[in-house]
Design an enzyme around this catalytic site. Structure first.
Site, PDB file in Angstrom:
ATOM      1  N   HIS D  96       0.855  -1.185   0.000  1.00 35.94           N
ATOM      2  CA  HIS D  96       0.000   0.000   0.000  1.00 35.94           C
ATOM      3  C   HIS D  96       0.890   1.233   0.000  1.00 35.94           C
ATOM      4  O   HIS D  96       1.814   1.342   0.809  1.00 35.94           O
ATOM      5  CB  HIS D  96      -0.895   0.013   1.232  1.00 35.94           C
ATOM      6  CG  HIS D  96      -1.618   1.310   1.421  1.00 35.94           C
ATOM      7  ND1 HIS D  96      -2.365   1.891   0.426  1.00 35.94           N
ATOM      8  CD2 HIS D  96      -1.697   2.151   2.486  1.00 35.94           C
ATOM      9  CE1 HIS D  96      -2.876   3.039   0.871  1.00 35.94           C
ATOM     10  NE2 HIS D  96      -2.486   3.212   2.118  1.00 35.94           N
ATOM     11  N   HIS D  98       0.940   5.760  -1.136  1.00 36.33           N
ATOM     12  CA  HIS D  98       0.233   6.951  -1.612  1.00 36.33           C
ATOM     13  C   HIS D  98       0.986   7.500  -2.833  1.00 36.33           C
ATOM     14  O   HIS D  98       1.157   8.711  -2.970  1.00 36.33           O
ATOM     15  CB  HIS D  98       0.124   8.004  -0.519  1.00 36.33           C
ATOM     16  CG  HIS D  98      -0.792   7.630   0.602  1.00 36.33           C
ATOM     17  ND1 HIS D  98      -1.461   8.558   1.371  1.00 36.33           N
ATOM     18  CD2 HIS D  98      -1.163   6.424   1.099  1.00 36.33           C
ATOM     19  CE1 HIS D  98      -2.184   7.936   2.302  1.00 36.33           C
ATOM     20  NE2 HIS D  98      -2.018   6.644   2.155  1.00 36.33           N
ATOM     21  N   ASP D 121      -0.120  -5.572 -20.473  1.00 39.27           N
ATOM     22  CA  ASP D 121       0.914  -6.548 -20.133  1.00 39.27           C
ATOM     23  C   ASP D 121       0.805  -7.021 -18.685  1.00 39.27           C
ATOM     24  O   ASP D 121       1.324  -8.084 -18.344  1.00 39.27           O
ATOM     25  CB  ASP D 121       2.312  -5.923 -20.316  1.00 39.27           C
ATOM     26  CG  ASP D 121       2.811  -5.998 -21.749  1.00 39.27           C
ATOM     27  OD1 ASP D 121       2.404  -6.910 -22.484  1.00 39.27           O
ATOM     28  OD2 ASP D 121       3.621  -5.128 -22.131  1.00 39.27           O
ATOM     29  N   HIS D 170      -8.448   7.686  -1.288  1.00 35.46           N
ATOM     30  CA  HIS D 170      -7.342   7.238  -0.454  1.00 35.46           C
ATOM     31  C   HIS D 170      -6.100   6.951  -1.313  1.00 35.46           C
ATOM     32  O   HIS D 170      -5.251   7.822  -1.442  1.00 35.46           O
ATOM     33  CB  HIS D 170      -7.803   6.019   0.352  1.00 35.46           C
ATOM     34  CG  HIS D 170      -6.831   5.543   1.368  1.00 35.46           C
ATOM     35  ND1 HIS D 170      -7.187   4.766   2.442  1.00 35.46           N
ATOM     36  CD2 HIS D 170      -5.501   5.728   1.478  1.00 35.46           C
ATOM     37  CE1 HIS D 170      -6.108   4.498   3.173  1.00 35.46           C
ATOM     38  NE2 HIS D 170      -5.077   5.076   2.610  1.00 35.46           N
ATOM     39  N   TYR D 228       7.038 -14.237 -23.096  1.00 39.61           N
ATOM     40  CA  TYR D 228       7.890 -13.118 -22.700  1.00 39.61           C
ATOM     41  C   TYR D 228       8.862 -13.605 -21.639  1.00 39.61           C
ATOM     42  O   TYR D 228       8.498 -14.400 -20.775  1.00 39.61           O
ATOM     43  CB  TYR D 228       7.036 -11.985 -22.132  1.00 39.61           C
ATOM     44  CG  TYR D 228       7.829 -10.757 -21.736  1.00 39.61           C
ATOM     45  CD1 TYR D 228       8.025  -9.725 -22.636  1.00 39.61           C
ATOM     46  CD2 TYR D 228       8.383 -10.648 -20.464  1.00 39.61           C
ATOM     47  CE1 TYR D 228       8.757  -8.594 -22.285  1.00 39.61           C
ATOM     48  CE2 TYR D 228       9.121  -9.533 -20.107  1.00 39.61           C
ATOM     49  CZ  TYR D 228       9.305  -8.501 -21.014  1.00 39.61           C
ATOM     50  OH  TYR D 228      10.028  -7.401 -20.666  1.00 39.61           O
TER      51      TYR D 228
END
Lengths: 235, 235, 235, 235
Positions: D96, D98, D121, D170, D228
């Site tokens: 998480h 910001h 992708d 958020h 890939y």
């Protein structure tokens, strides 16, 4: 004298953090601190490079602005800082920069609305923008009038609840309980200003987050029920 | 010859500051200086990397553009610099870059309005943008015509009051009393251009700050009543 | 074998320049070079970090795409590179990245118009954007179809006059006479794309600069009358 | 205990990558990992600088959130992480931040549409944005409700197909099979968010790329027919 020496070192360090956090171009920013027990303010000298600053370059003035220590001219913004320290007794440090995102909002004459939890974690509502100064105020004691319009804009709430303001057509001032916290709030303001800009570009004039979210995030980090971070260490 | 050697070193240093301040990509920028007592201009050689430059690479030309010293070709913008030095006797250094924010305004064909005190501290009014060159001017002595359209745009004020111009569809030129000051103004112009862009995105086509604010900020830093910075040191 | 070894080292160096110039995030870019006398192409291996690359990691394939040297899988974009080398005999190096500004134009499906002299110095007209691939092309030999739509978009001009293209919804390909020049053009394209974006935001859908300016700037740097840079050194 | 120690080191490393990839300002981000065989989650302590973190600072909690190891308070977002680990059994790490571009989309309340192959992708469709939490949810077990609204938003697909979500007002959460992959997806999300922003500014509200392109790019990198990168090394 030791407390004053400590403050000079704190103010030196705080000023040096400005280029570290990419908040300043050239010499466009200054940080001060106050020692209320002695009625003294310490501030960066005017127009000196951050890299070249030493602790002896820090300028000490009394709260009327008379120079008490140091050979240098204090920052030209000194009268603005003094108005804020005299009016708000909880302020221990003040930071002024022309950081580009906050300054863009200031130039636009717009308050930065609280558009997310990053804002709410630190600023308990919009970061206000002052009115424009009148020609008389500009031609008079300009830097003192800048302080007075900040006081007028804030009204009389706790200045630490929203520790930042934009001066219309000029740039941001932030503050805190000490010089480092003032810089800390300048870092946060710049990041919040950048994200608010892009948010409004994606969703023009989106309204502020609801009061409940402001309350929750602000009180996660502030006040007796705060639960962010670590408990203060016992000594 | 010592004055000329000093100027070559100052021009070398000034050119090296361009990548330091992130004003150039690849080799897209050049700084010159003038030694009026000898009728000589020193300028960066064309298309050479800043890191690879030595003082001996600096090219010396007379004010008619004839190469006097150096093995290298001078910057292709040499005729533009020469027009400005010949027309404005107070110029000691000139800087040309394609710095991205100033160039974006130049490409848009728009003057940068004074939207805040950062601008007013350094530029006493809008940074003007030239008209487009005509096909004849482009097909003729193009670099000389570029200088001439700058002179036409500035009219006859003190070029140090607004030490910058945008050439339409091209990019910025800045100047000063010496090569370092020319680069200094290029740094400021780029920051001012960036903030003006974001200000207009937030508040489209906002008008300039009032004349009283321009006066106050410009004269804080310039002229006999300046009070920003430190007094000149006695020697 | 020495020529092939030289090419592998040039391709290695060119790939390493991609993060240096901030053109790639993670492993999102690849550079190749061709040795036409031997019918061989050298290309970055797929999905390997630039820092970890060695010359022995470079993959050699023939112009039909069969691996001739190297233990690694070649870049998944290998068939696109091969189509371009087979169709355009003057190409010596190709660079593909997802650099953010050029990719934003590619995602928007818009050619980058020539809005200033920075563009005109390097690209003799708009940097074109391909049409979208059809579902059949996407579901078929996708990477080969990507090469074919680039060829279709360029038509049959000299591919070195505008050494770049945007693939719709994907990103840029650039090329040159060798791998380093291909990267050089990727650097320029990214800067030009950034400035064109900001120019259009200031002055929406501004038209291209006039043909006379394109001619002047392009031929300052290219062809027999070029006068930018230094003359080739005699050996 | 060795597996838990390994996880603590992986979580430490993953947290340290956040400032390296410029995803965090100050302490605004956290990474966790889970050891399902022992029913334990390891997470960053709350409000501690990344540079100062040691492996012993990592906090171990059981899947009900009780602290099992470590002297520090766990990240205040711990209840959100736990909801996701309990609901989605394939998750091994959660990140998480910001980060400014993803947070700007979250603040705008907008899903990030798949506008190009960079997105396709890695994310097999739009990166969704949750609804706003209700005042009751905000005033209640806020961090747990944040986890629940993520679960509600994702519905019941494979969470690894689109390993990211935006929480309205958020910021982003990303995840993966381990902590490093969660950070990897945070890096990609930020780049994709930046490019989607600029794409929409150039071409407002452009529609998503077609399903065929999403399929092709996603399955180039994922699933049994992926081609890939390099094959997994035999040991």
């Amino acid at each position: 004298m030791s407390e004053l020496q400590d403050l000079k070192e704190a103010v030196l360090l705080a000023n040096r953090l400005l280029p570290h956090h990419r908040l300043v171009t050239l010499t466009w920013g200054n940080v001060s601190g106050v020692l209320r027990s002695q009625g003294m303010m310490v501030i960066k000298p005017s127009g000196v490079d951050y890299d070249a600053l030493t602790v002896d370059d820090m300028v000490v003035v009394d709260l009327d602005g008379h120079r008490v220590e140091g050979d240098r001219n204090p920052s030209s913004d000194t009268p603005t800082h003094l108005v804020l320290y005299r009016h708000f007794s909880t302020l221990g440090g003040i930071c002024h920069t022309h950081s580009p995102w906050a300054t863009s909002w200031a130039q636009a004459g717009l308050a930065i609305p609280p558009l997310g939890t990053t804002h709410a974690d630190h600023f308990y509502g919009a970061v206000p923008c002052t009115r424009r100064l009148s020609p008389d105020e500009i031609q008079g004691a300009y830097e003192r009038e800048t302080g007075k319009v900040i006081v007028e804009t804030l009204g009389n709430p706790d200045p630490l609840a929203v520790p930042a303001v934009l001066v219309h057509g000029h740039g941001p001032f932030t503050w805190g309980r000490d010089p480092l916290e003032a810089v800390h709030h300048a870092v946060i303001l710049e990041e919040v200003a950048k994200m608010a800009y892009h948010t409004w570009m994606l969703n023009p004039h989106l309204a502020s987050v609801p009061r409940s979210l402001l309350d929750r995030h602000y009180y996660r980090k502030h006040g007796p029920n705060a639960y962010y971070g670590q408990p203060p260490e016992a000594s």
